[in-house]
Scaffold this motif. Structure first.
Motif, PDB file in Angstrom:
ATOM      1  N   VAL A   1       4.601   0.360   1.074  1.00 47.16           N
ATOM      2  CA  VAL A   1       4.946  -0.427   2.252  1.00 47.16           C
ATOM      3  C   VAL A   1       4.020  -1.634   2.342  1.00 47.16           C
ATOM      4  CG1 VAL A   1       5.849   1.576   3.510  1.00 47.16           C
ATOM      5  CG2 VAL A   1       3.446   0.932   3.763  1.00 47.16           C
ATOM      6  N   ASP A   2       4.449  -2.623   3.117  1.00 49.91           N
ATOM      7  CA  ASP A   2       3.611  -3.798   3.333  1.00 49.91           C
ATOM      8  C   ASP A   2       2.387  -3.418   4.153  1.00 49.91           C
ATOM      9  OD1 ASP A   2       5.487  -5.244   1.990  1.00 49.91           O
ATOM     10  OD2 ASP A   2       6.231  -6.328   3.737  1.00 49.91           O
ATOM     11  N   GLY A   3       1.234  -3.931   3.735  1.00 50.76           N
ATOM     12  CA  GLY A   3       0.002  -3.745   4.474  1.00 50.76           C
ATOM     13  C   GLY A   3      -0.170  -4.852   5.504  1.00 50.76           C
ATOM     14  N   ILE A   4      -1.369  -4.982   6.019  1.00 47.86           N
ATOM     15  CA  ILE A   4      -1.668  -5.985   7.039  1.00 47.86           C
ATOM     16  C   ILE A   4      -1.841  -7.352   6.372  1.00 47.86           C
ATOM     17  CG2 ILE A   4      -3.343  -6.697   8.793  1.00 47.86           C
ATOM     18  CD1 ILE A   4      -3.962  -3.671   9.144  1.00 47.86           C
ATOM     19  N   PRO A   5      -1.043  -8.342   6.782  1.00 46.21           N
ATOM     20  CA  PRO A   5      -1.148  -9.681   6.194  1.00 46.21           C
ATOM     21  C   PRO A   5      -2.504 -10.325   6.508  1.00 46.21           C
ATOM     22  CG  PRO A   5       0.895  -9.443   7.422  1.00 46.21           C
ATOM     23  CD  PRO A   5       0.041  -8.266   7.748  1.00 46.21           C
ATOM     24  N   ARG A   6      -2.935 -11.195   5.615  1.00 46.75           N
ATOM     25  CA  ARG A   6      -4.207 -11.898   5.763  1.00 46.75           C
ATOM     26  C   ARG A   6      -3.956 -13.394   5.587  1.00 46.75           C
ATOM     27  NH1 ARG A   6      -7.821 -13.173   1.717  1.00 46.75           N
ATOM     28  NH2 ARG A   6      -6.594 -12.009   0.226  1.00 46.75           N
TER      29      ARG A   6
ATOM     30  N   ILE B   1       0.830  -1.200   0.000  1.00 45.13           N
ATOM     31  CA  ILE B   1       0.000   0.000   0.000  1.00 45.13           C
ATOM     32  C   ILE B   1       0.864   1.249   0.000  1.00 45.13           C
ATOM     33  CG2 ILE B   1      -1.928  -1.177   1.147  1.00 45.13           C
ATOM     34  CD1 ILE B   1      -0.962   0.080   3.780  1.00 45.13           C
ATOM     35  N   PRO B   2       0.304   2.415  -0.377  1.00 45.05           N
ATOM     36  CA  PRO B   2       1.064   3.660  -0.294  1.00 45.05           C
ATOM     37  C   PRO B   2       1.404   3.972   1.158  1.00 45.05           C
ATOM     38  CG  PRO B   2      -0.903   3.943  -1.640  1.00 45.05           C
ATOM     39  CD  PRO B   2      -1.014   2.609  -0.974  1.00 45.05           C
ATOM     40  N   GLY B   3       2.589   4.504   1.373  1.00 44.89           N
ATOM     41  CA  GLY B   3       3.025   4.871   2.715  1.00 44.89           C
ATOM     42  C   GLY B   3       4.180   5.850   2.648  1.00 44.89           C
ATOM     43  N   ARG B   4       4.854   6.023   3.765  1.00 45.17           N
ATOM     44  CA  ARG B   4       6.010   6.924   3.832  1.00 45.17           C
ATOM     45  C   ARG B   4       7.186   6.206   4.481  1.00 45.17           C
ATOM     46  NH1 ARG B   4       4.903  11.942   2.174  1.00 45.17           N
ATOM     47  NH2 ARG B   4       2.730  12.556   2.154  1.00 45.17           N
ATOM     48  N   ASP B   5       8.390   6.507   3.985  1.00 46.88           N
ATOM     49  CA  ASP B   5       9.581   5.914   4.581  1.00 46.88           C
ATOM     50  C   ASP B   5      10.029   6.751   5.776  1.00 46.88           C
ATOM     51  OD1 ASP B   5      10.925   8.141   3.538  1.00 46.88           O
ATOM     52  OD2 ASP B   5      11.879   7.020   1.925  1.00 46.88           O
ATOM     53  N   SER B   6      11.170   6.401   6.365  1.00 47.55           N
ATOM     54  CA  SER B   6      11.653   7.098   7.565  1.00 47.55           C
ATOM     55  C   SER B   6      12.037   8.556   7.298  1.00 47.55           C
ATOM     56  CB  SER B   6      12.839   6.347   8.162  1.00 47.55           C
ATOM     57  OG  SER B   6      13.900   6.275   7.225  1.00 47.55           O
ATOM     58  N   TYR B   7      12.180   8.945   6.037  1.00 49.69           N
ATOM     59  CA  TYR B   7      12.497  10.325   5.670  1.00 49.69           C
ATOM     60  C   TYR B   7      11.243  11.117   5.322  1.00 49.69           C
ATOM     61  CZ  TYR B   7      17.209   8.462   5.383  1.00 49.69           C
ATOM     62  OH  TYR B   7      18.392   7.849   5.674  1.00 49.69           O
ATOM     63  N   GLY B   8      10.089  10.473   5.397  1.00 43.38           N
ATOM     64  CA  GLY B   8       8.831  11.140   5.065  1.00 43.38           C
ATOM     65  C   GLY B   8       8.502  11.133   3.585  1.00 43.38           C
ATOM     66  N   GLU B   9       9.301  10.418   2.799  1.00 39.44           N
ATOM     67  CA  GLU B   9       9.062  10.328   1.362  1.00 39.44           C
ATOM     68  C   GLU B   9       7.974   9.304   1.067  1.00 39.44           C
ATOM     69  OE1 GLU B   9      10.631  12.212  -1.011  1.00 39.44           O
ATOM     70  OE2 GLU B   9      11.643  13.259   0.629  1.00 39.44           O
ATOM     71  N   GLU B  10       7.149   9.604   0.062  1.00 40.83           N
ATOM     72  CA  GLU B  10       6.126   8.642  -0.336  1.00 40.83           C
ATOM     73  C   GLU B  10       6.775   7.393  -0.925  1.00 40.83           C
ATOM     74  OE1 GLU B  10       3.072  10.238  -2.805  1.00 40.83           O
ATOM     75  OE2 GLU B  10       2.656  11.888  -1.429  1.00 40.83           O
TER      76      GLU B  10
END
Length: 102
Positions: free
Chosen positions: A25-30, A13-22
């Protein structure tokens, strides 16, 4: 058909890294039930020729697969490098520990 194993399908899914950059990232596993299979020799050579390294195949009920790009099974994370629907009810997920190149 017996569903002998379990695995976790992992969305990205869309997310941000530790620098705040788009980033993605992994979402919630199912968790889902799967059957573990070996990679067929023909599948291995076709994929290897295309720059992929298939290591294992998991069968899943087609209605449970939602185009997740990753799978975790037996403590190992895999990238789903190819899918194949056998009969409209079962989908094979061809997996590799390494992402597709390119």
């Amino acid at each position: 058909m017996m569903w002998r194993n379990t695995a976790e399908l992992i969305p990205v899914i869309p997310g941000r890294d530790s620098y705040g950059e788009e980033t993605r990232v992994d979402g919630i596993p199912r968790m889902v039930f799967v059957n573990r299979k070996s990679v067929r020799q023909s599948e291995f050579y076709q994929a290897f020729a295309a720059g992929m390294k298939p290591e294992i195949v998991y069968e899943i009920r087609t209605v449970e697969y939602q185009e997740e790009p990753k799978l975790r099974a037996e403590g190992t994370d895999y990238y789903i490098i190819r899918t194949f629907t056998k009969n409209g009810e079962i989908t094979e997920l061809v997996c590799s520990r390494y992402p597709m190149e390119g």
